[in-house]
Design an enzyme around this catalytic site. Structure first.
Site, PDB file in Angstrom:
ATOM      1  N   SER A  14      33.006 -14.593  16.113  1.00 26.89           N
ATOM      2  CA  SER A  14      32.928 -13.452  17.028  1.00 26.89           C
ATOM      3  C   SER A  14      33.728 -13.783  18.275  1.00 26.89           C
ATOM      4  O   SER A  14      33.862 -14.947  18.652  1.00 26.89           O
ATOM      5  CB  SER A  14      31.475 -13.178  17.401  1.00 26.89           C
ATOM      6  OG  SER A  14      31.420 -12.148  18.366  1.00 26.89           O
ATOM      7  N   GLY A  18      28.746 -11.833  24.743  1.00 21.44           N
ATOM      8  CA  GLY A  18      27.304 -11.570  24.720  1.00 21.44           C
ATOM      9  C   GLY A  18      26.668 -12.010  23.419  1.00 21.44           C
ATOM     10  O   GLY A  18      25.612 -12.663  23.396  1.00 21.44           O
ATOM     11  N   LYS A  19      27.333 -11.668  22.314  1.00 22.95           N
ATOM     12  CA  LYS A  19      26.812 -12.067  21.000  1.00 22.95           C
ATOM     13  C   LYS A  19      26.838 -13.579  20.830  1.00 22.95           C
ATOM     14  O   LYS A  19      25.901 -14.167  20.308  1.00 22.95           O
ATOM     15  CB  LYS A  19      27.697 -11.492  19.889  1.00 22.95           C
ATOM     16  CG  LYS A  19      27.485 -10.056  19.594  1.00 22.95           C
ATOM     17  CD  LYS A  19      28.330  -9.785  18.366  1.00 22.95           C
ATOM     18  CE  LYS A  19      28.521  -8.342  18.107  1.00 22.95           C
ATOM     19  NZ  LYS A  19      29.437  -8.136  16.986  1.00 22.95           N
ATOM     20  N   GLU A  46      40.484  -6.527  11.643  1.00 20.38           N
ATOM     21  CA  GLU A  46      40.139  -5.114  11.797  1.00 20.38           C
ATOM     22  C   GLU A  46      38.844  -4.833  11.042  1.00 20.38           C
ATOM     23  O   GLU A  46      38.692  -5.292   9.901  1.00 20.38           O
ATOM     24  CB  GLU A  46      41.272  -4.274  11.201  1.00 20.38           C
ATOM     25  CG  GLU A  46      41.105  -2.821  11.406  1.00 20.38           C
ATOM     26  CD  GLU A  46      42.189  -2.253  12.322  1.00 20.38           C
ATOM     27  OE1 GLU A  46      41.911  -1.215  12.912  1.00 20.38           O
ATOM     28  OE2 GLU A  46      43.267  -2.859  12.413  1.00 20.38           O
ATOM     29  N   ASP A  75      27.728  -8.325  12.753  1.00 18.92           N
ATOM     30  CA  ASP A  75      28.201  -6.974  13.020  1.00 18.92           C
ATOM     31  C   ASP A  75      26.976  -6.168  13.389  1.00 18.92           C
ATOM     32  O   ASP A  75      25.950  -6.228  12.701  1.00 18.92           O
ATOM     33  CB  ASP A  75      28.935  -6.347  11.833  1.00 18.92           C
ATOM     34  CG  ASP A  75      29.784  -5.179  12.313  1.00 18.92           C
ATOM     35  OD1 ASP A  75      30.763  -5.430  13.059  1.00 18.92           O
ATOM     36  OD2 ASP A  75      29.469  -4.018  11.997  1.00 18.92           O
ATOM     37  N   PHE A 156      24.066  -7.284  27.273  1.00 17.57           N
ATOM     38  CA  PHE A 156      25.439  -6.777  27.190  1.00 17.57           C
ATOM     39  C   PHE A 156      25.424  -5.415  26.504  1.00 17.57           C
ATOM     40  O   PHE A 156      24.359  -4.914  26.114  1.00 17.57           O
ATOM     41  CB  PHE A 156      26.337  -7.766  26.422  1.00 17.57           C
ATOM     42  CG  PHE A 156      25.954  -7.953  24.973  1.00 17.57           C
ATOM     43  CD1 PHE A 156      24.909  -8.780  24.611  1.00 17.57           C
ATOM     44  CD2 PHE A 156      26.638  -7.278  23.966  1.00 17.57           C
ATOM     45  CE1 PHE A 156      24.556  -8.948  23.270  1.00 17.57           C
ATOM     46  CE2 PHE A 156      26.304  -7.447  22.625  1.00 17.57           C
ATOM     47  CZ  PHE A 156      25.251  -8.280  22.283  1.00 17.57           C
ATOM     48  N   GLY A 157      26.591  -4.819  26.374  1.00 18.29           N
ATOM     49  CA  GLY A 157      26.741  -3.566  25.631  1.00 18.29           C
ATOM     50  C   GLY A 157      25.768  -2.484  26.086  1.00 18.29           C
ATOM     51  O   GLY A 157      25.673  -2.170  27.279  1.00 18.29           O
ATOM     52  N   TYR A 158      25.004  -1.936  25.120  1.00 16.62           N
ATOM     53  CA  TYR A 158      24.113  -0.802  25.376  1.00 16.62           C
ATOM     54  C   TYR A 158      22.710  -1.229  25.835  1.00 16.62           C
ATOM     55  O   TYR A 158      21.805  -0.393  25.888  1.00 16.62           O
ATOM     56  CB  TYR A 158      23.989   0.050  24.104  1.00 16.62           C
ATOM     57  CG  TYR A 158      25.288   0.664  23.632  1.00 16.62           C
ATOM     58  CD1 TYR A 158      25.625   1.987  23.959  1.00 16.62           C
ATOM     59  CD2 TYR A 158      26.207  -0.058  22.863  1.00 16.62           C
ATOM     60  CE1 TYR A 158      26.816   2.559  23.525  1.00 16.62           C
ATOM     61  CE2 TYR A 158      27.409   0.500  22.429  1.00 16.62           C
ATOM     62  CZ  TYR A 158      27.703   1.804  22.758  1.00 16.62           C
ATOM     63  OH  TYR A 158      28.883   2.379  22.336  1.00 16.62           O
TER      64      TYR A 158
HETATM   65  P1  IMP Z   1      30.926  -5.194  16.675  1.00 21.96           P
HETATM   66  O1  IMP Z   1      29.785  -5.737  15.876  1.00 21.96           O
HETATM   67  O2  IMP Z   1      31.891  -6.238  17.076  1.00 21.96           O
HETATM   68  O3  IMP Z   1      31.529  -3.995  16.017  1.00 21.96           O
HETATM   69  O4  IMP Z   1      30.344  -4.690  18.069  1.00 21.96           O
HETATM   70  C1  IMP Z   1      29.047  -4.241  18.166  1.00 21.96           C
HETATM   71  C2  IMP Z   1      28.837  -3.512  19.464  1.00 21.96           C
HETATM   72  O5  IMP Z   1      27.499  -2.986  19.397  1.00 21.96           O
HETATM   73  C3  IMP Z   1      28.851  -4.411  20.672  1.00 21.96           C
HETATM   74  O6  IMP Z   1      30.096  -4.455  21.305  1.00 21.96           O
HETATM   75  C4  IMP Z   1      27.812  -3.745  21.565  1.00 21.96           C
HETATM   76  O7  IMP Z   1      28.373  -2.697  22.239  1.00 21.96           O
HETATM   77  C5  IMP Z   1      26.830  -3.142  20.601  1.00 21.96           C
HETATM   78  N1  IMP Z   1      25.701  -4.080  20.447  1.00 21.96           N
HETATM   79  C6  IMP Z   1      25.436  -4.870  19.392  1.00 21.96           C
HETATM   80  N2  IMP Z   1      24.363  -5.621  19.630  1.00 21.96           N
HETATM   81  C7  IMP Z   1      23.970  -5.317  20.875  1.00 21.96           C
HETATM   82  C8  IMP Z   1      22.918  -5.796  21.695  1.00 21.96           C
HETATM   83  O8  IMP Z   1      22.129  -6.687  21.364  1.00 21.96           O
HETATM   84  N3  IMP Z   1      22.822  -5.221  22.903  1.00 21.96           N
HETATM   85  C9  IMP Z   1      23.660  -4.247  23.332  1.00 21.96           C
HETATM   86  N4  IMP Z   1      24.665  -3.787  22.626  1.00 21.96           N
HETATM   87  C10 IMP Z   1      24.819  -4.323  21.393  1.00 21.96           C
END
Ligand code: IMP
Length: 205
Positions: A14, A18-19, A46, A75, A156-158
Site C-alpha cells: 500500500s 493511514g492504512k 491500477e 482494499d 484518515f479518509g472518511y
Molecule cells: P483503496 O483501498 O486504496 O482503493 O482506498 C480506500 C479508500 O477508502 C481510502 O483512501 C479511504 O478514503 C477509504 N478508507 C478505507 N479505510 C478507511 C478507514 O479506515 N477510514 C477512513 N477511510 C477509509
C-alpha cells in the site's frame, strides 16, 4: 496453505500512509517485520477489479511478484445505503488526484441531500499473496451512521463522518486503539489471525 518462514519480511502493498500505520499496528502482536511498497519503490497498480477482494488480490499479487516477498494488500472503502453502496471501491477516487477527503466527504453529504437514510459502513479486504501467485483473502466490515459535519482529526479518509453502531464518537474522534477494537480492518485482520491459528500444516510468521 502456505508458510511464511519465521524471520521473513512481509511486504505491505500500500502507498496509503493511514492504512500502513493501521496495518503495522495490527501486526505488532505477531512480531512480524514489515516493509512498505513505497520503501521498495514499487509502483501502485491500477485498481481495475469491481470489488474489494479483487482489488486487494491484484495489489498483493503484483507486489509479491515484483519483490519476491510475501505481500499483504488492503482494499477498503466507505459505503452509504442511500447511495447504493457508493463510493465503495471508488472511495479513494472520490477524493480526486489531490486526495482531498474534505471534498470527498462533502460530495457524500451533497449526494445524500435530505435523505433520512444515513446507514453507512466500511469494508476491508486483506489479501496475502506469495510470489508464485497463491493468495488468501479475508474480509471485514463495520456498520454505522454517516454524520455531518465531520468531527475529529484522528485516522484518515472518511473517518470524521462515520460513527460505528452503538457509539457516539466518529472514527476521527477515537484514539487508534479504540478504532482498532472494531474497525473493518481489525475484523479482516482477526480473520487472518484465525486462519493462521487454525492452520495445522504450516507455521506462518
Ligand atoms: P483503496 O483501498 O486504496 O482503493 O482506498 C480506500 C479508500 O477508502 C481510502 O483512501 C479511504 O478514503 C477509504 N478508507 C478505507 N479505510 C478507511 C478507514 O479506515 N477510514 C477512513 N477511510 C477509509
Amino acid at each position: 496453505m502456505r508458510a511464511l518462514p519465521r524471520g521473513e519480511r512481509l511486504l505491505l502493498a500500500s502507498h496509503n500512509a493511514g492504512k500502513l500505520r493501521e496495518i503495522a499496528d495490527l501486526m505488532t502482536p505477531l512480531g512480524v517485520e514489515t516493509i512498505s511498497a513505497g520503501a521498495l519503490g514499487l509502483p501502485e497498480p491500477e485498481e481495475t477489479a469491481p470489488d474489494f477482494a479483487g482489488n486487494a488480490a491484484l495489489k498483493a499479487r503484483t507486489a509479491a511478484q515484483a519483490s519476491g516477498l510475501p505481500a499483504l494488500a488492503d482494499d477498503s472503502g466507505f459505503s452509504l445505503a442511500a447511495l447504493g453502496g457508493d463510493p465503495g471501491v471508488l472511495s479513494a477516487r472520490w477524493a480526486g488526484p489531490g486526495k482531498d477527503f474534505g471534498a470527498a466527504m462533502l460530495r457524500v453529504h451533497e449526494e445524500l441531500g435530505d435523505n433520512p437514510d444515513r446507514r453507512a459502513w466500511f469494508s476491508c479486504a486483506l489479501c496475502l499473496a506469495w510470489p508464485d501467485g497463491e493468495t488468501a483473502t479475508f474480509l471485514g466490515r463495520v456498520e454505522g451512521t454517516f454524520v455531518w459535519p465531520p468531527r475529529g482529526t484522528n485516522g484518515f479518509g472518511y473517518d470524521p463522518v462515520f460513527v460505528p453502531l452503538g457509539g457516539t464518537r466518529t472514527f476521527g474522534e477515537m484514539a487508534p486503539a479504540d478504532k482498532h477494537a472494531g474497525s473493518h480492518r481489525a475484523r479482516a485482520m482477526a480473520q487472518l489471525m484465525a486462519w493462521i491459528g487454525s492452520s495445522k500444516e504450516v507455521f506462518l510468521f
